[in-house]
Every structure is written in C-alpha cells, then in structure tokens.
Design an enzyme around this catalytic site. Structure first.
Site, short mmCIF file in Angstrom:
data_model
loop_
_atom_site.label_atom_id
_atom_site.label_comp_id
_atom_site.label_asym_id
_atom_site.label_seq_id
_atom_site.Cartn_x
_atom_site.Cartn_y
_atom_site.Cartn_z
N HIS A 162 -20.35 112.46 25.00
CA HIS A 162 -19.81 112.91 23.71
C HIS A 162 -18.81 114.04 23.89
O HIS A 162 -18.60 114.55 24.99
CB HIS A 162 -20.94 113.31 22.76
N CYS A 178 -26.84 115.81 28.42
CA CYS A 178 -25.77 114.91 27.98
C CYS A 178 -24.47 115.20 28.74
O CYS A 178 -24.32 116.24 29.37
CB CYS A 178 -25.56 115.03 26.48
#
Length: 227
Positions: A162, A178
């Site tokens: 992301h 992440c």
C-alpha cells in the site's frame, strides 16, 4: 529506534547501494496518469512529501531472475519491490518493510485491490500503536492512495502492499509487516496489477539485489494454483 536513527540508516543504505548497482533508468512520476480524485487528495496532504533517496527511486532495471512478466517480487532485505516485465527488465520501487519480528515471507496472490482505502487496524496494532479502530480514506490515512491485499491458501494474510503518509521511511524497516510505497509509486504499481497477480516475498537473507541470484518461483506470473 528513534526517527533520527532510522533516517540516518536509510541515507547510509542509499549511499552504499548507489556504489554497486547496475545501470538504471530512473522514472519521474507522470501526474497526467493520476485520476481526478488522486490529484484532489494528493493536493491536500499535510505530511512532508520528502524526496526518496536516489537508490530507492522508481527505476527500470535489468532483471536476472526467472519469474514471469506480471509477477511482483519483494526483496525485503534490500527494501525493493520488483514488477517483472518482458525482455529481462523490471520496474523497481523502493519500499518500507516490516520490522524483523513482524515481517512476512512466502508466495501469495493479490486477492483484492482498493483505491484510497480505509484503514481497519488489527487488534495488535490498536494495542501497540494506540490508534483508533477505523481511519477514513484520505491523504493522511496510513494506507495511502492504493492497497493490494495479499491472500494465501484462499485466506487474507492481513499483509498489504500500500501507499504511505511517511515517505521519509522508504528504505527502512519500521512497518507492522506491510509493504509500503510512496503514494505516487503505489498508484503506478496499482495501474499495472490485477487481482490474481502472484506476489513472491523473499525470505530474510534471501535478498536478490543487485547480483545474488536466487530462484524463488518458476513461472510465477502464470501460476494457476489456488493460494
């Protein structure tokens, strides 16, 4: 680790890598490819849009591994994400990755994709970071401009690729696991990816940059198995 130490580490890594990398073709962000909503929200950011150190800027590089075009390969050790192209080339993006205890590795696929996602922190993140249970989409959301959700064995791994509202940490290992890109790079990668894209996240100490060739997945881009 303090923010100052992290920043010094990123800069040091950048200087070391710049001395041994193969020839690269750096790519400037083409804002003409942004959607109206992208332009609107990126114009409202309140974080400092810190320039990424040169070795971590988006670039087209020679690619010597064996994954098929269309595969994503994440080299967490060296803070790079590769989008494999035809002709022995790849687009290389600088990334922020998880701290050692929170990193994930393995083979997954993009199970879903979202533009300007909301953030639903895990219970662990809420407890550890003191964040709310929900953060609405927008330029200051930690998920940034795009999110690609990684699935394995048909289940959400809870790991994502992301954007970020902390571009100063591209090239560092500070996330909750992440894989973060700048918002501009997240938009670029998202435009090339589709649901079902194979993602190979190399194990620690299996980094492939710039010359340590290891085969992670044969023919990954055309894999038909269910993950």
């Amino acid at each position: 680790m303090s923010s100052l130490k992290v920043m010094l580490g990123v800069l040091a890594a950048g200087f070391m890598l710049s001395g041994c990398m193969q020839a690269t073709h750096y790519e400037a962000t083409n804002t003409q490819n942004f959607k109206p909503k992208d332009k609107e929200l990126l114009a409202k950011i309140r974080y400092e849009n810190t320039p990424v150190a040169e070795p971590f800027r988006r670039a087209i590089v020679d690619y010597h591994r064996k994954e098929s075009p269309g595969t994503i390969v994440v080299d967490s050790d060296n803070h790079y994400l590769y989008y494999v192209m035809d002709g022995g080339k790849a687009i290389r993006y600088g990334i922020t990755v998880g701290e050692e205890a929170m990193a994930w590795s393995g083979i997954a696929k993009v199970g879903s994709m979202t533009e300007w996602p909301a953030w639903h922190p895990t219970p662990g993140e809420i407890s550890r970071l003191g964040v709310p249970t929900y953060v609405a989409p927008g330029p200051d959301n930690p998920m940034g401009s795009r999110a690609m959700y990684l699935y394995s064995g048909g289940k959400d791994t809870l790991f994502r690729i992301h954007g970020t509202n902390q571009p100063e940490y591209i090239g560092a290992s500070i996330s909750s696991g992440c894989i973060r890109l700048t918002n501009e790079d997240a938009i670029d990668l998202y435009s090339r990816v589709k649901v079902g894209t194979i993602v190979v996240v190399l194990e620690p100490k299996h980094g492939d940059s710039p010359y340590n060739s290891r085969l992670a997945l044969q023919g990954g881009g055309s894999q038909t198995s269910s993950y």
